[in-house]
Design a protein around this motif. Structure first.
Motif, PDB file in Angstrom:
ATOM      1  N   ARG A 215       0.984  -0.854  -0.099  1.00  0.00           N
ATOM      2  CA  ARG A 215      -0.259   0.154  -0.001  1.00  0.00           C
ATOM      3  C   ARG A 215       0.608   1.000   0.033  1.00  0.00           C
ATOM      4  O   ARG A 215       0.670   2.436   0.079  1.00  0.00           O
ATOM      5  CB  ARG A 215      -1.230   0.120   1.796  1.00  0.00           C
ATOM      6  CG  ARG A 215      -1.966  -1.244   1.465  1.00  0.00           C
ATOM      7  CD  ARG A 215      -2.974  -0.737   2.550  1.00  0.00           C
ATOM      8  NE  ARG A 215      -2.885  -1.573   3.580  1.00  0.00           N
ATOM      9  CZ  ARG A 215      -2.588  -1.402   4.910  1.00  0.00           C
ATOM     10  NH1 ARG A 215      -4.213  -1.173   4.620  1.00  0.00           N
ATOM     11  NH2 ARG A 215      -2.130  -2.256   5.341  1.00  0.00           N
ATOM     12  N   PHE A 216       2.424   0.994  -0.091  1.00  0.00           N
ATOM     13  CA  PHE A 216       2.645   2.693  -0.046  1.00  0.00           C
ATOM     14  C   PHE A 216       3.108   2.488  -1.388  1.00  0.00           C
ATOM     15  O   PHE A 216       2.961   1.921  -2.955  1.00  0.00           O
ATOM     16  CB  PHE A 216       5.084   2.271  -0.244  1.00  0.00           C
ATOM     17  CG  PHE A 216       4.630   2.089   1.338  1.00  0.00           C
ATOM     18  CD1 PHE A 216       4.903   2.726   2.345  1.00  0.00           C
ATOM     19  CD2 PHE A 216       4.609   0.876   1.467  1.00  0.00           C
ATOM     20  CE1 PHE A 216       5.679   2.915   3.600  1.00  0.00           C
ATOM     21  CE2 PHE A 216       5.396   0.315   3.212  1.00  0.00           C
ATOM     22  CZ  PHE A 216       5.203   1.471   3.580  1.00  0.00           C
TER      23      PHE A 216
ATOM     24  N   ASN B 293     -17.406   6.948   5.559  1.00  0.00           N
ATOM     25  CA  ASN B 293     -17.317   7.946   6.230  1.00  0.00           C
ATOM     26  C   ASN B 293     -16.127   9.095   5.038  1.00  0.00           C
ATOM     27  O   ASN B 293     -16.203  10.161   5.806  1.00  0.00           O
ATOM     28  CB  ASN B 293     -17.006   7.540   7.738  1.00  0.00           C
ATOM     29  CG  ASN B 293     -18.043   7.002   8.054  1.00  0.00           C
ATOM     30  OD1 ASN B 293     -19.327   7.692   7.370  1.00  0.00           O
ATOM     31  ND2 ASN B 293     -17.943   6.426   9.347  1.00  0.00           N
ATOM     32  N   GLN B 294     -15.270   8.519   4.600  1.00  0.00           N
ATOM     33  CA  GLN B 294     -14.277   9.100   4.059  1.00  0.00           C
ATOM     34  C   GLN B 294     -14.696   9.347   2.838  1.00  0.00           C
ATOM     35  O   GLN B 294     -13.394  10.085   1.764  1.00  0.00           O
ATOM     36  CB  GLN B 294     -12.227   8.282   3.453  1.00  0.00           C
ATOM     37  CG  GLN B 294     -12.069   7.306   5.148  1.00  0.00           C
ATOM     38  CD  GLN B 294     -11.889   8.523   5.702  1.00  0.00           C
ATOM     39  OE1 GLN B 294     -10.803   9.812   5.677  1.00  0.00           O
ATOM     40  NE2 GLN B 294     -11.739   8.322   7.823  1.00  0.00           N
ATOM     41  N   ILE B 295     -15.816   8.997   1.633  1.00  0.00           N
ATOM     42  CA  ILE B 295     -16.141  10.087   1.073  1.00  0.00           C
ATOM     43  C   ILE B 295     -16.565  11.029   0.978  1.00  0.00           C
ATOM     44  O   ILE B 295     -17.577  11.058   1.778  1.00  0.00           O
ATOM     45  CB  ILE B 295     -16.954   8.682  -0.416  1.00  0.00           C
ATOM     46  CG1 ILE B 295     -16.619   7.461  -0.121  1.00  0.00           C
ATOM     47  CG2 ILE B 295     -17.938   9.252  -1.159  1.00  0.00           C
ATOM     48  CD1 ILE B 295     -17.544   6.194  -0.760  1.00  0.00           C
ATOM     49  N   GLY B 296     -16.574  12.144   0.756  1.00  0.00           N
ATOM     50  CA  GLY B 296     -16.456  13.324   0.112  1.00  0.00           C
ATOM     51  C   GLY B 296     -17.707  13.518  -0.228  1.00  0.00           C
ATOM     52  O   GLY B 296     -17.857  13.258  -1.694  1.00  0.00           O
TER      53      GLY B 296
ATOM     54  N   HIS C 270      -6.028   5.845   5.611  1.00  0.00           N
ATOM     55  CA  HIS C 270      -7.356   5.069   6.164  1.00  0.00           C
ATOM     56  C   HIS C 270      -8.368   4.018   5.750  1.00  0.00           C
ATOM     57  O   HIS C 270      -9.275   3.951   5.484  1.00  0.00           O
ATOM     58  CB  HIS C 270      -8.523   6.040   6.525  1.00  0.00           C
ATOM     59  CG  HIS C 270      -8.313   6.906   4.862  1.00  0.00           C
ATOM     60  ND1 HIS C 270      -7.548   8.162   4.332  1.00  0.00           N
ATOM     61  CD2 HIS C 270      -9.143   7.129   3.789  1.00  0.00           C
ATOM     62  CE1 HIS C 270      -7.235   8.785   3.478  1.00  0.00           C
ATOM     63  NE2 HIS C 270      -9.008   7.805   2.965  1.00  0.00           N
ATOM     64  N   LEU C 271      -7.803   3.738   4.115  1.00  0.00           N
ATOM     65  CA  LEU C 271      -8.309   2.781   3.180  1.00  0.00           C
ATOM     66  C   LEU C 271      -8.036   1.062   3.908  1.00  0.00           C
ATOM     67  O   LEU C 271      -6.544   1.025   4.038  1.00  0.00           O
ATOM     68  CB  LEU C 271      -7.698   3.654   1.678  1.00  0.00           C
ATOM     69  CG  LEU C 271      -7.763   4.920   1.356  1.00  0.00           C
ATOM     70  CD1 LEU C 271      -7.294   4.725  -0.118  1.00  0.00           C
ATOM     71  CD2 LEU C 271      -9.232   4.815   1.381  1.00  0.00           C
ATOM     72  N   ALA C 272      -9.066   0.496   3.248  1.00  0.00           N
ATOM     73  CA  ALA C 272      -8.761  -1.380   3.834  1.00  0.00           C
ATOM     74  C   ALA C 272      -7.813  -1.414   2.710  1.00  0.00           C
ATOM     75  O   ALA C 272      -7.706  -1.105   1.277  1.00  0.00           O
ATOM     76  CB  ALA C 272      -9.537  -1.528   3.812  1.00  0.00           C
TER      77      ALA C 272
END
Length: 262
Positions: free
Chosen positions: A178-179, A255-258, A241-243
């Motif tokens: 995930r880097f 909750n991370q979708i704006g 914050h992403l799985a």
């Protein structure tokens, strides 16, 4: 590594810091692993004068050695030093003695090739890095000591590096862990030797061979040089914050979708 090869650690550490000159990063906390009492600390203190340094010292480095080296580099660093531990503690537990999301930069000089599972090391770096943090590292690649494999018999047993990953392997693993935006680079350094005894000493220090013989007859056919493949890399910890993706699908917390507003 031991004292005879300290100059190499310093040289590679300085080159790592030079490669970071183009990187803009607000550094409050740094994890240095392994930390060693070398001359590179002066460059490090100048580059990050206000950083708090968390140390994981290499084997054989005493706390007093590290403190003295940091005082000589920049006496203020003594009062900004935080956690300090030995690399043996990490090797036995697989954990850094640091909380999640606690550092902005992980700097690792010539360590990954000595780890049986560098992937686990990267996972632990991901854990302690803050959002937007950076990992920067160097290690010896699989072409290190290649001339030793083309001659024989040798007065020592050739050993493979614990982690024979080239820079493409490492780049793939960084992405898998995930880097973001990994940058990989490689260069060959050639060490020339006046005699075989010096070459054998460095071979042992670099853990490329063991059980060396002191018989001068056995050492006459050794090559007069040793090639080091030095791999450099850095990558960002973004989107923590992403799985983690599963089966090529990334799962995002709702909750991370704006929503875009005017």
């Amino acid at each position: 590594m031991t004292q005879p090869i300290r100059w190499l650690q310093d040289e590679i550490a300085d080159r790592m810091l030079q490669k970071l000159d183009i990187v803009k990063l607000d550094v409050r906390d740094v994890l240095v692993v392994p930390d060693f009492p070398g001359m590179h600390l002066a460059t490090f203190a100048k580059r990050f004068p206000h950083a708090r340094i968390h140390s994981i010292a290499e084997e054989g480095s005493s706390t007093s050695q590290l403190w003295l080296a940091k005082i000589l580099a920049n006496w203020r660093s003594l009062f900004r030093s935080a956690h300090s531990n030995l690399i043996s503690s990490y090797l036995s537990t697989g954990k850094f003695d640091l909380p999640d999301n606690s550092v902005d930069l992980v700097l690792s000089d010539l360590l990954l090739h000595d780890l049986a599972d560098p992937k686990h090391f990267l996972q632990e770096c991901w854990r302690v890095l803050r959002e937007g943090g950076l990992i920067a590292f160097s290690y010896l690649g699989p072409d290190t000591g290649k001339e030793l494999r083309s001659v024989g018999p040798l007065p020592f047993q050739i050993k493979n590096l614990l982690s024979p990953w080239d820079m493409h392997d490492m780049g793939d693993v960084l992405m898998a862990e995930r880097f973001s935006d990994p940058v990989m680079d490689m260069e060959y350094l050639t060490l020339d030797y006046e005699n075989s005894a010096l070459l054998i000493a460095d071979v042992q220090t670099l853990k490329l061979g063991d059980s060396a013989s002191n018989s001068s007859n056995e050492m006459t056919d050794l090559p007069p040089k040793l090639t080091l493949e030095v791999v450099y890399g850095h990558a960002w910890a973004i989107g923590k914050h992403l799985a983690k993706a599963q089966d090529s699908v990334a799962y995002i917390d709702i909750n991370q979708i704006g929503r875009k507003t005017r």
